[in-house]
Design a protein around this motif. Structure first.
Motif, PDB file in Angstrom:
ATOM      1  N   MET A  66      38.636 125.415 119.614  1.00 16.65           N
ATOM      2  CA  MET A  66      38.683 126.751 120.187  1.00 16.65           C
ATOM      3  C   MET A  66      37.483 127.532 119.700  1.00 16.65           C
ATOM      4  O   MET A  66      37.093 127.405 118.536  1.00 16.65           O
ATOM      5  N   ASP A  67      36.903 128.316 120.593  1.00 15.95           N
ATOM      6  CA  ASP A  67      35.927 129.317 120.190  1.00 15.95           C
ATOM      7  C   ASP A  67      36.646 130.661 120.249  1.00 15.95           C
ATOM      8  O   ASP A  67      37.857 130.719 120.536  1.00 15.95           O
ATOM      9  N   ALA A  68      35.955 131.746 119.979  1.00 13.03           N
ATOM     10  CA  ALA A  68      36.594 133.064 119.946  1.00 13.03           C
ATOM     11  C   ALA A  68      37.211 133.411 121.303  1.00 13.03           C
ATOM     12  O   ALA A  68      38.310 133.973 121.368  1.00 13.03           O
ATOM     13  N   GLU A  69      36.535 133.038 122.390  1.00 15.74           N
ATOM     14  CA  GLU A  69      37.051 133.341 123.723  1.00 15.74           C
ATOM     15  C   GLU A  69      38.344 132.580 124.000  1.00 15.74           C
ATOM     16  O   GLU A  69      39.312 133.143 124.526  1.00 15.74           O
ATOM     17  N   ALA A  70      38.387 131.305 123.654  1.00 20.34           N
ATOM     18  CA  ALA A  70      39.585 130.492 123.873  1.00 20.34           C
ATOM     19  C   ALA A  70      40.756 131.022 123.053  1.00 20.34           C
ATOM     20  O   ALA A  70      41.890 131.089 123.539  1.00 20.34           O
ATOM     21  N   LEU A  71      40.481 131.413 121.819  1.00 20.05           N
ATOM     22  CA  LEU A  71      41.520 131.978 120.969  1.00 20.05           C
ATOM     23  C   LEU A  71      42.054 133.278 121.567  1.00 20.05           C
ATOM     24  O   LEU A  71      43.269 133.489 121.649  1.00 20.05           O
ATOM     25  N   GLN A  72      41.165 134.120 122.025  1.00 19.07           N
ATOM     26  CA  GLN A  72      41.568 135.396 122.627  1.00 19.07           C
ATOM     27  C   GLN A  72      42.414 135.161 123.875  1.00 19.07           C
ATOM     28  O   GLN A  72      43.465 135.779 124.054  1.00 19.07           O
ATOM     29  N   LYS A  73      41.968 134.274 124.766  1.00 10.70           N
ATOM     30  CA  LYS A  73      42.706 133.985 126.004  1.00 10.70           C
ATOM     31  C   LYS A  73      44.078 133.378 125.703  1.00 10.70           C
ATOM     32  O   LYS A  73      45.062 133.698 126.378  1.00 10.70           O
ATOM     33  N   THR A  74      44.141 132.514 124.714  1.00 10.66           N
ATOM     34  CA  THR A  74      45.419 131.920 124.321  1.00 10.66           C
ATOM     35  C   THR A  74      46.380 133.000 123.854  1.00 10.66           C
ATOM     36  O   THR A  74      47.546 133.036 124.259  1.00 10.66           O
ATOM     37  N   ARG A  75      45.892 133.898 123.025  1.00  7.87           N
ATOM     38  CA  ARG A  75      46.741 134.975 122.507  1.00  7.87           C
ATOM     39  C   ARG A  75      47.159 135.944 123.624  1.00  7.87           C
ATOM     40  O   ARG A  75      48.278 136.442 123.635  1.00  7.87           O
ATOM     41  N   GLU A  76      46.275 136.194 124.571  1.00  6.48           N
ATOM     42  CA  GLU A  76      46.575 137.116 125.673  1.00  6.48           C
ATOM     43  C   GLU A  76      47.576 136.544 126.667  1.00  6.48           C
ATOM     44  O   GLU A  76      48.439 137.259 127.169  1.00  6.48           O
ATOM     45  N   THR A  77      47.449 135.261 126.985  1.00  3.94           N
ATOM     46  CA  THR A  77      48.222 134.671 128.083  1.00  3.94           C
ATOM     47  C   THR A  77      49.427 133.851 127.634  1.00  3.94           C
ATOM     48  O   THR A  77      50.333 133.606 128.438  1.00  3.94           O
ATOM     49  N   GLY A  78      49.407 133.360 126.390  1.00  4.70           N
ATOM     50  CA  GLY A  78      50.466 132.460 125.935  1.00  4.70           C
ATOM     51  C   GLY A  78      50.282 131.032 126.417  1.00  4.70           C
ATOM     52  O   GLY A  78      51.123 130.177 126.187  1.00  4.70           O
ATOM     53  N   LEU A  79      49.163 130.769 127.068  1.00  5.97           N
ATOM     54  CA  LEU A  79      48.816 129.421 127.511  1.00  5.97           C
ATOM     55  C   LEU A  79      47.633 128.933 126.685  1.00  5.97           C
ATOM     56  O   LEU A  79      46.687 129.693 126.444  1.00  5.97           O
ATOM     57  N   ALA A  80      47.668 127.663 126.277  1.00  5.92           N
ATOM     58  CA  ALA A  80      46.610 127.118 125.435  1.00  5.92           C
ATOM     59  C   ALA A  80      45.294 127.019 126.197  1.00  5.92           C
ATOM     60  O   ALA A  80      45.221 126.398 127.252  1.00  5.92           O
ATOM     61  N   HIS A  81      44.280 127.660 125.654  1.00  6.22           N
ATOM     62  CA  HIS A  81      42.905 127.579 126.147  1.00  6.22           C
ATOM     63  C   HIS A  81      42.076 126.937 125.039  1.00  6.22           C
ATOM     64  O   HIS A  81      42.339 127.163 123.856  1.00  6.22           O
ATOM     65  N   PHE A  82      41.085 126.186 125.424  1.00  7.10           N
ATOM     66  CA  PHE A  82      40.218 125.522 124.462  1.00  7.10           C
ATOM     67  C   PHE A  82      38.769 125.687 124.893  1.00  7.10           C
ATOM     68  O   PHE A  82      38.484 126.146 126.000  1.00  7.10           O
TER      69      PHE A  82
END
Length: 125
Positions: free
Chosen positions: A43-59
């Motif tokens: 995860m980079d900062a963007e993936a971490l942010q999107k994961t926290r915002e949406t509840g779906l795993a982003h990488f």
């Protein structure tokens, strides 16, 4: 902004993710029901942010160099129930509910083989 101290990062209550020189940290997806490791990604900062915002795993896809929503093409999303942070905040455990196989090969987990001597054997079940 000053760099967080080791004590702040290891003993404090503030989330201070420690990204590596490429701006990445390790994310380990674990099935919330079985506790099996499903996959390991970055995860980079963007993936971490999107994961926290949406509840779906982003990488972060290292091969494509961009954000990747797990399941965006397969429909096999990982719904994040909890994010656990390791002691020095450079790795995350994503406790997830998988919506289908986690591995791009169609296996339930990316860890579907074991090393037997010099060869790989498929783990059944």
């Amino acid at each position: 902004m000053t760099e967080a101290s080791t004590a702040d990062r290891e003993l404090g209550s503030t989330f201070l993710p420690r990204f590596d020189a490429q701006g990445l940290l390790i994310a380990i997806a674990v099935d919330s029901a079985t506790k099996d490791i499903l996959m390991v990604a970055y995860m980079d900062a963007e993936a971490l942010q999107k994961t926290r915002e949406t509840g779906l795993a982003h990488f972060h896809s290292r091969s494509r160099g961009k954000l990747w929503l797990k399941g965006e093409t397969s429909g096999h999303f990982l719904r994040v129930q909890e994010i656990r942070v390791d002691c020095d905040q450079d790795a995350l455990e994503l406790v997830v509910t998988p919506e289908g196989p986690a591995c791009h090969t169609g296996a339930r987990s990316c860890f579907y083989r074991r090393l037997d001597g010099e060869s790989l054997s498929r783990i059944e079940g």
